[in-house]
Design an enzyme around this catalytic site. Structure first.
Site, PDB file in Angstrom:
ATOM      1  N   LYS A   5       0.861  -1.192   0.000  1.00 23.76           N
ATOM      2  CA  LYS A   5       0.000   0.000   0.000  1.00 23.76           C
ATOM      3  C   LYS A   5       0.888   1.228   0.000  1.00 23.76           C
ATOM      4  O   LYS A   5       2.009   1.192   0.515  1.00 23.76           O
ATOM      5  CB  LYS A   5      -0.882   0.017   1.249  1.00 23.76           C
ATOM      6  CG  LYS A   5      -2.103   0.888   1.109  1.00 23.76           C
ATOM      7  CD  LYS A   5      -3.139   0.155   0.302  1.00 23.76           C
ATOM      8  CE  LYS A   5      -4.493   0.782   0.353  1.00 23.76           C
ATOM      9  NZ  LYS A   5      -5.508  -0.205  -0.039  1.00 23.76           N
TER      10      LYS A   5
HETATM   11  N1  GLU Z   1      -7.064   0.058  -3.404  1.00 26.33           N
HETATM   12  C1  GLU Z   1      -7.838  -1.118  -3.672  1.00 26.33           C
HETATM   13  C2  GLU Z   1      -7.928  -1.999  -2.452  1.00 26.33           C
HETATM   14  O1  GLU Z   1      -7.816  -1.552  -1.340  1.00 26.33           O
HETATM   15  C3  GLU Z   1      -7.383  -1.833  -4.934  1.00 26.33           C
HETATM   16  C4  GLU Z   1      -5.960  -2.304  -4.938  1.00 26.33           C
HETATM   17  C5  GLU Z   1      -5.471  -2.798  -6.285  1.00 26.33           C
HETATM   18  O2  GLU Z   1      -6.246  -2.844  -7.223  1.00 26.33           O
HETATM   19  O3  GLU Z   1      -4.289  -3.142  -6.366  1.00 26.33           O
HETATM   20  O4  GLU Z   1      -8.191  -3.177  -2.535  1.00 26.33           O
END
Ligand code: GLU
Length: 420
Positions: free
Chosen positions: A104
């Protein structure tokens, strides 16, 4: 002392590790993110001043494949939060069985106070500064809170300028004309709809009589609400940072989406011209409404020990990541409220991110029907696995999903052996 978000995630991991008799060495490894990077991002503001923002990228685990996870822009973003979210991504990818680990990223900033030009500069400089640790086979970012297709396009451009050629597969959630996938924008909301319908079926509740409140009217909340309304559910309340709207007869979600997103700037719900049965409520009031399903689709820690007792919904579907603290989770379980956990309910986004990455690598793009069909197959399988495990092991669906994921991650670590 208020428990940190990461502390809450670790407590869940520790509990599940104990339950599945996880090897203590592997447990230690999974408690520690593999890599964390903090960067100071300078940009020249439109008025000529220089400002420095703090950004992060945390890679929790690459045991099952390249790290994967979004990038958020928010004034409260901090390392503890990003660490927690990176960890949840490893578990989310394992539950859905997509071949990724978890990561993240985020920048501590208030995007509403930055011009488009400034946001573009911030994104490109951040991309350049985390470039040493990301890559199409190492770590692939995506959108999250307050970032979108446009942000991903800028990000991709910055990396491409460094590489000297266009690197489409460095990010997912890109615009369609830059290698994006059909259905990616709607994917998280669609997954929330699919898991909500599925839990209603399991609990033998009539979809058409279901009353739903949705906290958060961003990508996940607005699209989730719209798709659930199409299925015949009544969306009686929605909210954004400014507060919420309530209508016991059901809100017109397409109208609200047009109001909020139809113009040049995003509009706040508090300024919405209400009609006869519609009234304004606070976010806190929304959470406590007597509805069948509550969908927290905003930020983490919204349902905590201070308000969990007052939650009246029969079912909570976690559209956001970590909207229920560990303490509140215990309270809701005692109250026999059925929770569909984040790592299952909101995995639609990363699943279609995976499809986008696969399509990009093959340079062969799927129809919307193929995307949605494959998304449904993966999500319903993950849902059924968690449901069956919950019943077999007599645990909550959250614990079941964590058990399944932890076993998969631990097995990957075991198979690989420890380097060197
Ligand atoms: N931000 C989204 C999540 O929390 C998508 C992450 C992604 O597609 O890599 O799952």
């Amino acid at each position: 002392m208020v428990q940190s978000f990461y502390g809450s995630v670790l407590e869940e991991i520790d509990e599940i590790a104990k339950r599945i008799n996880l090897d203590s060495g592997i447990h230690k490894m999974i408690r520690h993110p593999e890599r964390e990077l903090t960067v100071g991002i300078p940009i020249e503001r439109d008025n000529g001043d220089i400002e420095v923002f703090t950004g992060y990228r945390v890679q929790h685990s690459s045991a099952r494949g390249p790290c994967k996870g979004g990038i958020r822009y928010h004034p409260d973003t901090n390392l503890d939060e990003i660490r927690a979210l990176a960890t949840l991504m490893s578990f989310k990818c394992a539950v859905a069985n997509v071949p990724y680990g978890g990561a993240k990223g985020g920048i501590t900033c208030d995007p509403t106070k930055l011009s488009k030009k400034e946001l573009q500069k911030l994104t490109k400089r951040y991309a350049a500064m985390i470039l040493p640790i990301i890559g199409p086979r190492a770590d692939i970012p995506a959108p999250d809170v307050n970032t979108n297709e446009e942000t991903m396009g800028w990000f991709m451009d910055a990396v491409s300028m460094y590489e000297g050629s266009t690197v489409l597969d460095i990010v997912t959630g890109k615009p369609l004309d830059l290698g994006g996938s059909l259905g990616r924008r709607e994917a998280t909301g669609r997954g929330v709809m699919l898991t909500t319908i599925e839990i209603l079926k399991k609990l033998k509740k009539d979809v058409k009589k279901t009353r739903i409140a949705v906290q958060g009217f961003g990508n996940v909340g607005s699209i989730g609400a719209e798709l659930l309304m199409e299925k015949g559910c009544k969306i009686v309340a929605v909210s954004d940072v400014s507060g919420g709207l309530y209508n016991p007869d059901g809100l017109n979600i397409p109208d609200l989406i047009r109001y909020v997103y139809g113009g040049d700037k995003i509009q706040l719900l508090k300024n919405y011209p209400t009609e006869k049965n519609e009234s304004f409520i606070s976010n806190e009031e929304l959470l406590k409404l007597d509805v069948d399903v509550l969908i927290p689709a905003a930020l983490e820690n919204q349902i905590h020990s201070g308000n969990a007792d007052e939650i009246k919904a029969d079912v909570v579907v976690e559209g956001a990541n970590g909207p229920i603290t560990k303490k509140a989770d215990r309270i809701l379980n005692e109250k026999r409220i059925q929770i569909v956990p984040d790592i299952l309910a909101n995995s639609g986004g990363v699943v279609v991110s995976y499809f986008e990455w696969v399509q990009g690598i093959q340079s062969f793009f799927w129809t919307i029907e193929e995307v949605n069909r494959n998304l449904e197959t993966i999500m319903l399988k993950a849902f059924q696995d968690a449901w069956d495990t919950a019943h077999k092991e007599k645990v909550s669906m959250r614990d079941a999903a964590f058990m399944l994921a932890l076993r998969k991650i631990a097995h990957a670590v075991e198979l690989r052996g420890i380097f060197p």
